[in-house]
Motif scaffolding. Structure first.
Motif, PDB file in Angstrom:
ATOM      1  N   ASP A   1       1.202   2.322  11.848  1.00  0.00           N
ATOM      2  CA  ASP A   1       2.377   3.154  11.557  1.00  0.00           C
ATOM      3  C   ASP A   1       2.375   3.697  10.127  1.00  0.00           C
ATOM      4  N   ASP A   2       1.653   3.047   9.224  1.00  0.00           N
ATOM      5  CA  ASP A   2       1.623   3.475   7.825  1.00  0.00           C
ATOM      6  C   ASP A   2       0.550   4.526   7.550  1.00  0.00           C
TER       7      ASP A   2
ATOM      8  N   PHE B   1       1.620   8.327   6.837  1.00  0.00           N
ATOM      9  CA  PHE B   1       2.236   8.475   5.511  1.00  0.00           C
ATOM     10  C   PHE B   1       1.172   8.479   4.409  1.00  0.00           C
ATOM     11  N   LEU B   2       0.240   7.540   4.489  1.00  0.00           N
ATOM     12  CA  LEU B   2      -0.795   7.459   3.454  1.00  0.00           C
ATOM     13  C   LEU B   2      -1.673   8.704   3.459  1.00  0.00           C
TER      14      LEU B   2
ATOM     15  N   HIS C   1       0.812  -1.221   0.000  1.00  0.00           N
ATOM     16  CA  HIS C   1       0.000   0.000   0.000  1.00  0.00           C
ATOM     17  C   HIS C   1       0.844   1.271   0.000  1.00  0.00           C
ATOM     18  N   ASN C   2       2.006   1.269   0.682  1.00  0.00           N
ATOM     19  CA  ASN C   2       2.827   2.486   0.749  1.00  0.00           C
ATOM     20  C   ASN C   2       3.492   2.822  -0.581  1.00  0.00           C
ATOM     21  N   THR C   3       3.516   1.892  -1.485  1.00  0.00           N
ATOM     22  CA  THR C   3       4.057   2.135  -2.819  1.00  0.00           C
ATOM     23  C   THR C   3       2.939   2.367  -3.827  1.00  0.00           C
TER      24      THR C   3
ATOM     25  N   ILE D   1      -3.742  -2.526   6.988  1.00  0.00           N
ATOM     26  CA  ILE D   1      -2.784  -1.433   6.869  1.00  0.00           C
ATOM     27  C   ILE D   1      -2.313  -1.101   8.280  1.00  0.00           C
TER      28      ILE D   1
END
Length: 132
Positions: free
Chosen positions: A98-99, A102-103, A68-70, A95
């Protein structure tokens, strides 16, 4: 008469589990939204192109594969490059907490983990979709 909210439900990358995507697609449909499901193994540029062609208000990404972060920021980049920066982007699935910051910095408006209340997702979507 107002146009129905149009939602594109998509799976990005090699994520092969689409049960959650089908559950949220049905919930949106039952709530009166128009729903398009892209199916499995979509590239970010394919989803962005489908979102633009279908003139959707929302892209809802279901993610279980950990990319997902990419993939989601890449999808948002494609949407913005094609002038579709008014499309509400949501994410759901597995998800990690911690992510999430960023998202959200990348442009994801809402992130819904396992067990999220479908009515809350529907209401969040209605409250946050931008209609012109």
């Amino acid at each position: 008469m107002d146009r129905k909210i149009r939602v594109l439900v998509a799976k990005l990358g090699l994520d092969a589990h689409d049960r959650g995507a089908k559950v949220i697609a049905r919930a949106y449909r039952d709530a009166g939204f128009e729903v398009i499901y892209t199916g499995l193994y979509q590239r970010p540029e394919q989803v962005a192109e489908a979102a633009i062609q279908e003139d959707v208000d929302v892209v809802a990404i279901s993610s279980l594969a950990g990319a997902h972060n990419t993939l989601i920021p890449e999808l948002i980049r494609h949407l913005r490059e094609q002038g579709a920066d008014d499309v509400l982007v949501l994410a759901g699935g597995v998800i990690p907490e911690d992510d999430i910051p960023f998202l959200k910095e990348q442009g994801v408006a809402g992130i819904f983990g396992p067990g999220s209340d479908l009515d809350e997702i529907i209401e969040f979507t209605r409250q946050n979709v931008r209609r012109v």
